[in-house]
Design a protein around this motif. Structure first.
Motif, PDB file in Angstrom:
ATOM      1  N   GLY A   1       0.828  -1.206   0.000  1.00 29.13           N
ATOM      2  CA  GLY A   1       0.000   0.000   0.000  1.00 29.13           C
ATOM      3  C   GLY A   1       0.860   1.252   0.000  1.00 29.13           C
ATOM      4  O   GLY A   1       1.980   1.254  -0.539  1.00 29.13           O
TER       5      GLY A   1
ATOM      6  N   GLU B   1      -4.810  -4.572  -6.910  1.00 31.33           N
ATOM      7  CA  GLU B   1      -6.199  -4.153  -6.659  1.00 31.33           C
ATOM      8  C   GLU B   1      -7.144  -5.140  -7.341  1.00 31.33           C
ATOM      9  O   GLU B   1      -6.957  -5.494  -8.505  1.00 31.33           O
ATOM     10  CB  GLU B   1      -6.428  -2.738  -7.201  1.00 31.33           C
ATOM     11  CG  GLU B   1      -7.819  -2.235  -6.941  1.00 31.33           C
ATOM     12  CD  GLU B   1      -8.019  -0.770  -7.293  1.00 31.33           C
ATOM     13  OE1 GLU B   1      -9.182  -0.340  -7.322  1.00 31.33           O
ATOM     14  OE2 GLU B   1      -7.028  -0.049  -7.540  1.00 31.33           O
TER      15      GLU B   1
ATOM     16  N   ARG C   1     -12.244 -11.641  -2.169  1.00 28.51           N
ATOM     17  CA  ARG C   1     -11.037 -11.023  -1.613  1.00 28.51           C
ATOM     18  C   ARG C   1     -11.097 -10.968  -0.083  1.00 28.51           C
ATOM     19  O   ARG C   1     -12.129 -10.699   0.498  1.00 28.51           O
ATOM     20  CB  ARG C   1     -10.875  -9.630  -2.219  1.00 28.51           C
ATOM     21  CG  ARG C   1      -9.644  -8.840  -1.810  1.00 28.51           C
ATOM     22  CD  ARG C   1      -8.344  -9.587  -2.024  1.00 28.51           C
ATOM     23  NE  ARG C   1      -7.830  -9.587  -3.362  1.00 28.51           N
ATOM     24  CZ  ARG C   1      -7.093  -8.616  -3.894  1.00 28.51           C
ATOM     25  NH1 ARG C   1      -6.839  -7.530  -3.214  1.00 28.51           N
ATOM     26  NH2 ARG C   1      -6.620  -8.749  -5.107  1.00 28.51           N
TER      27      ARG C   1
ATOM     28  N   PHE D   1      -7.654  -6.032   1.556  1.00 28.70           N
ATOM     29  CA  PHE D   1      -7.942  -4.855   0.736  1.00 28.70           C
ATOM     30  C   PHE D   1      -6.894  -3.777   1.003  1.00 28.70           C
ATOM     31  O   PHE D   1      -6.169  -3.834   1.980  1.00 28.70           O
ATOM     32  CB  PHE D   1      -9.333  -4.305   1.075  1.00 28.70           C
ATOM     33  CG  PHE D   1     -10.444  -5.278   0.790  1.00 28.70           C
ATOM     34  CD1 PHE D   1     -11.159  -5.213  -0.386  1.00 28.70           C
ATOM     35  CD2 PHE D   1     -10.761  -6.272   1.709  1.00 28.70           C
ATOM     36  CE1 PHE D   1     -12.179  -6.121  -0.647  1.00 28.70           C
ATOM     37  CE2 PHE D   1     -11.782  -7.185   1.456  1.00 28.70           C
ATOM     38  CZ  PHE D   1     -12.488  -7.107   0.273  1.00 28.70           C
ATOM     39  N   GLY D   2      -6.863  -2.783   0.127  1.00 29.94           N
ATOM     40  CA  GLY D   2      -5.956  -1.653   0.313  1.00 29.94           C
ATOM     41  C   GLY D   2      -6.737  -0.374   0.537  1.00 29.94           C
ATOM     42  O   GLY D   2      -7.815  -0.188  -0.041  1.00 29.94           O
TER      43      GLY D   2
ATOM     44  N   HIS E   1      -5.799   2.397  -0.520  1.00 25.84           N
ATOM     45  CA  HIS E   1      -5.455   3.332  -1.601  1.00 25.84           C
ATOM     46  C   HIS E   1      -6.289   3.129  -2.867  1.00 25.84           C
ATOM     47  O   HIS E   1      -6.002   3.750  -3.892  1.00 25.84           O
ATOM     48  CB  HIS E   1      -3.969   3.205  -1.949  1.00 25.84           C
ATOM     49  CG  HIS E   1      -3.584   1.853  -2.477  1.00 25.84           C
ATOM     50  ND1 HIS E   1      -3.320   0.778  -1.645  1.00 25.84           N
ATOM     51  CD2 HIS E   1      -3.431   1.392  -3.737  1.00 25.84           C
ATOM     52  CE1 HIS E   1      -3.011  -0.272  -2.391  1.00 25.84           C
ATOM     53  NE2 HIS E   1      -3.082   0.072  -3.654  1.00 25.84           N
ATOM     54  N   TYR E   2      -7.340   2.319  -2.814  1.00 28.11           N
ATOM     55  CA  TYR E   2      -8.177   2.127  -4.009  1.00 28.11           C
ATOM     56  C   TYR E   2      -9.125   3.328  -4.142  1.00 28.11           C
ATOM     57  O   TYR E   2     -10.328   3.222  -3.955  1.00 28.11           O
ATOM     58  CB  TYR E   2      -8.997   0.842  -3.917  1.00 28.11           C
ATOM     59  CG  TYR E   2      -8.230  -0.429  -3.617  1.00 28.11           C
ATOM     60  CD1 TYR E   2      -6.874  -0.554  -3.893  1.00 28.11           C
ATOM     61  CD2 TYR E   2      -8.889  -1.533  -3.059  1.00 28.11           C
ATOM     62  CE1 TYR E   2      -6.188  -1.720  -3.618  1.00 28.11           C
ATOM     63  CE2 TYR E   2      -8.201  -2.712  -2.787  1.00 28.11           C
ATOM     64  CZ  TYR E   2      -6.855  -2.801  -3.056  1.00 28.11           C
ATOM     65  OH  TYR E   2      -6.188  -3.963  -2.774  1.00 28.11           O
ATOM     66  N   ASP E   3      -8.572   4.472  -4.442  1.00 27.05           N
ATOM     67  CA  ASP E   3      -9.348   5.709  -4.438  1.00 27.05           C
ATOM     68  C   ASP E   3      -8.591   6.777  -5.229  1.00 27.05           C
ATOM     69  O   ASP E   3      -7.387   6.663  -5.429  1.00 27.05           O
ATOM     70  CB  ASP E   3      -9.562   6.155  -2.984  1.00 27.05           C
ATOM     71  CG  ASP E   3     -10.472   7.363  -2.857  1.00 27.05           C
ATOM     72  OD1 ASP E   3     -11.288   7.592  -3.768  1.00 27.05           O
ATOM     73  OD2 ASP E   3     -10.356   8.071  -1.841  1.00 27.05           O
TER      74      ASP E   3
ATOM     75  N   ARG F   1      -4.294   6.013  -5.380  1.00 29.50           N
ATOM     76  CA  ARG F   1      -4.116   4.909  -6.328  1.00 29.50           C
ATOM     77  C   ARG F   1      -2.933   5.188  -7.256  1.00 29.50           C
ATOM     78  O   ARG F   1      -2.070   4.335  -7.469  1.00 29.50           O
ATOM     79  CB  ARG F   1      -5.409   4.731  -7.128  1.00 29.50           C
ATOM     80  CG  ARG F   1      -5.376   3.600  -8.131  1.00 29.50           C
ATOM     81  CD  ARG F   1      -6.667   3.540  -8.927  1.00 29.50           C
ATOM     82  NE  ARG F   1      -7.708   2.761  -8.268  1.00 29.50           N
ATOM     83  CZ  ARG F   1      -8.913   3.225  -7.937  1.00 29.50           C
ATOM     84  NH1 ARG F   1      -9.230   4.484  -8.179  1.00 29.50           N
ATOM     85  NH2 ARG F   1      -9.790   2.429  -7.362  1.00 29.50           N
TER      86      ARG F   1
ATOM     87  N   GLU G   1       2.932 -10.173  -6.482  1.00 24.54           N
ATOM     88  CA  GLU G   1       1.507  -9.942  -6.244  1.00 24.54           C
ATOM     89  C   GLU G   1       0.869 -11.168  -5.621  1.00 24.54           C
ATOM     90  O   GLU G   1       0.435 -12.098  -6.308  1.00 24.54           O
ATOM     91  CB  GLU G   1       0.814  -9.545  -7.552  1.00 24.54           C
ATOM     92  CG  GLU G   1       1.253  -8.162  -8.023  1.00 24.54           C
ATOM     93  CD  GLU G   1       0.493  -7.649  -9.229  1.00 24.54           C
ATOM     94  OE1 GLU G   1      -0.177  -8.469  -9.902  1.00 24.54           O
ATOM     95  OE2 GLU G   1       0.570  -6.443  -9.510  1.00 24.54           O
TER      96      GLU G   1
ATOM     97  N   TYR H   1     -15.507  -3.846   4.130  1.00 23.24           N
ATOM     98  CA  TYR H   1     -15.028  -3.392   2.815  1.00 23.24           C
ATOM     99  C   TYR H   1     -16.010  -3.757   1.702  1.00 23.24           C
ATOM    100  O   TYR H   1     -16.087  -3.072   0.687  1.00 23.24           O
ATOM    101  CB  TYR H   1     -13.647  -3.987   2.510  1.00 23.24           C
ATOM    102  CG  TYR H   1     -12.500  -3.060   2.877  1.00 23.24           C
ATOM    103  CD1 TYR H   1     -12.135  -2.001   2.058  1.00 23.24           C
ATOM    104  CD2 TYR H   1     -11.782  -3.244   4.052  1.00 23.24           C
ATOM    105  CE1 TYR H   1     -11.100  -1.148   2.386  1.00 23.24           C
ATOM    106  CE2 TYR H   1     -10.734  -2.391   4.398  1.00 23.24           C
ATOM    107  CZ  TYR H   1     -10.398  -1.348   3.559  1.00 23.24           C
ATOM    108  OH  TYR H   1      -9.377  -0.496   3.896  1.00 23.24           O
TER     109      TYR H   1
ATOM    110  N   CYS I   1     -13.940   2.233   3.967  1.00 17.49           N
ATOM    111  CA  CYS I   1     -12.505   2.195   4.194  1.00 17.49           C
ATOM    112  C   CYS I   1     -12.312   1.940   5.684  1.00 17.49           C
ATOM    113  O   CYS I   1     -13.284   1.869   6.437  1.00 17.49           O
ATOM    114  CB  CYS I   1     -11.894   3.533   3.763  1.00 17.49           C
ATOM    115  SG  CYS I   1     -10.098   3.505   3.641  1.00 17.49           S
TER     116      CYS I   1
END
Length: 404
Positions: A14, A39, A48, A51-52, A54-56, A161, A180, A308, A341
């Motif tokens: 992240g 992602e 999943r 999660f991260g 930063h998915y934004d 992101r 990954e 999430y 989040c």
């Protein structure tokens, strides 16, 4: 991967982890890898587990902060944004300024003013009913007794992101191997080599580990790290889909943090100007600017996963949409969606950046503002992990890990 042994393995890809991987791999004599899932696509999402944050596309960045240590971290990070954009060819930073609004004589504005003067962050003060404010921000409306403070010294917004993509790209160009996968366990051999077990890419061996797993820090059992004193809380953000003419009307809008007192309560929001998302649409994003931690803690991996995947806090639609619509009279939108989040909080309100054993370092817990200063956290953590030295003018003791 054969029997290759890395000098450093960063666990977590992240904002903190990718920054650490970039700074560590800048030294060509050090073999670095970073492990973390990519992602998820829409189809992969329900399956999943990790999660991260930063998915934004939108996070406020600013130097002004009630915590002096965060101001220093932010200042150094912001000063390197343009260099990172240049090295990666990926744009993520919009220095549009940050506007703080609220009642002039209440604590929020007074803290901003004192923080700005102590740390020499120049602020432009504008009464809400004054000509300067009205001519600069004709689409905003403040109440009687409210004022605005503009921080225009590098503040604005970033795409987390794209920031992570930029960090990863430069790290990869510098020779960092990006793996990954999800880490499912660790063990240490008799000769001190760490073996990191992944779900899909086998075992990775490394002399040193840097753990940067965000909200998932205590959720996976890593035997190299005792449980930390970190609490993970629910966060909901609202995205209003704006029509093209509204995007144009608000095109000069800065990032905002606003507090307003009603007869019943104090309400606050952070608001980003219109930002383009991957679906090609522009959204006005906002969330709670101060979230008094109540009963919304996420204690288990399954609770975190379900959150999430959920639709978030229903109340936000009523309270905060109304608040933002009062700040921006005549606000037009053609759809609304919510994102969930999680925020990691420590007792000190500062991240943990600590070498917990001679070969294991931790960098976690942004306390709701980790995006803006993630580059400096990653740099300090990488240096501490590899050299054993604290390389910052901020006191090391402030960032010591506290265990449960």
């Amino acid at each position: 991967m054969g029997e290759e042994v890395y000098d450093l393995c960063v666990i977590g890809a992240g904002m903190f982890g990718s920054a650490a991987a970039r700074h560590a791999s800048a030294n060509p004599s050090i073999k670095v890898c970073m492990i973390g899932p990519a992602e998820p696509t829409a189809d992969e999402l329900p399956k999943r587990e990790i999660f991260g944050a930063h998915y934004d596309e939108g996070r406020i960045t600013r130097i002004l902060d009630e915590a002096p240590a965060c101001q220093v971290l932010s200042q150094h990070s912001i000063s390197r944004y343009r260099e990172l954009e240049r090295l990666s060819g990926i744009r993520f930073y919009e220095p549009v300024g940050c506007l703080f609004t609220g009642p002039k004589n209440k604590s929020f504005i007074q803290e901003c003013l004192s923080s700005g003067s102590v740390h020499k962050v120049p602020l432009v003060e504008m009464p809400g009913n004054g000509e300067t404010f009205k001519s600069r921000y004709p689409y905003l409306e403040l109440q009687s007794g409210e004022i605005a403070l503009l921080d225009d010294s590098g503040a604005g917004h970033i795409s987390p992101r794209s920031l992570v993509a930029a960090q990863k790209k430069v790290a990869r160009l510098q020779g960092c191997h990006i793996i990954e996968s999800v880490v499912c366990g660790t063990e240490t051999t008799s000769n001190g080599i760490h073996v990191v077990k992944t779900e899909t890419k086998g075992e990775i061996k490394a002399k040193r580990l840097l753990v940067a797993t965000g909200g998932f820090i205590n959720k996976k059992n890593l035997d190299v790290l005792k449980p930390l004193l970190v609490k993970c809380y629910k966060e909901t953000v609202v995205l209003l889909h704006l029509p093209e003419d509204e995007v144009q009307r608000l095109r000069s809008m800065p990032s905002m943090i606003s507090i307003r007192e009603t007869s019943e309560e104090e309400i606050g929001a952070y608001i980003l100007p219109p930002v383009k998302y991957p679906d090609g649409k522009y959204y006005l994003k906002f969330g709670k600017s101060h979230n008094p931690c109540g009963g919304d803690e996420l204690k288990t991996l399954e609770e975190l996963r379900q959150w999430y995947l959920s639709d978030g806090d229903k109340e936000m639609e009523k309270t905060h949409v109304k608040f933002v619509s009062e700040l921006i009279p005549g606000l037009k939108y053609i759809g609304m969606k919510k994102h969930t989040c999680a925020t990691c909080k420590t007792p000190s309100g500062l991240p943990y950046i600590d070498r917990v054993t001679p070969t294991v370092t931790v960098a976690v817990a942004g306390n709701g503002k980790g995006a803006k200063f993630s580059d400096e956290v990653g740099r300090i953590a990488a240096h501490l992990c590899l050299a054993g030295k604290w390389d910052s003018e901020v006191s090391q003791g402030l960032f010591e890990a506290v265990f449960q």
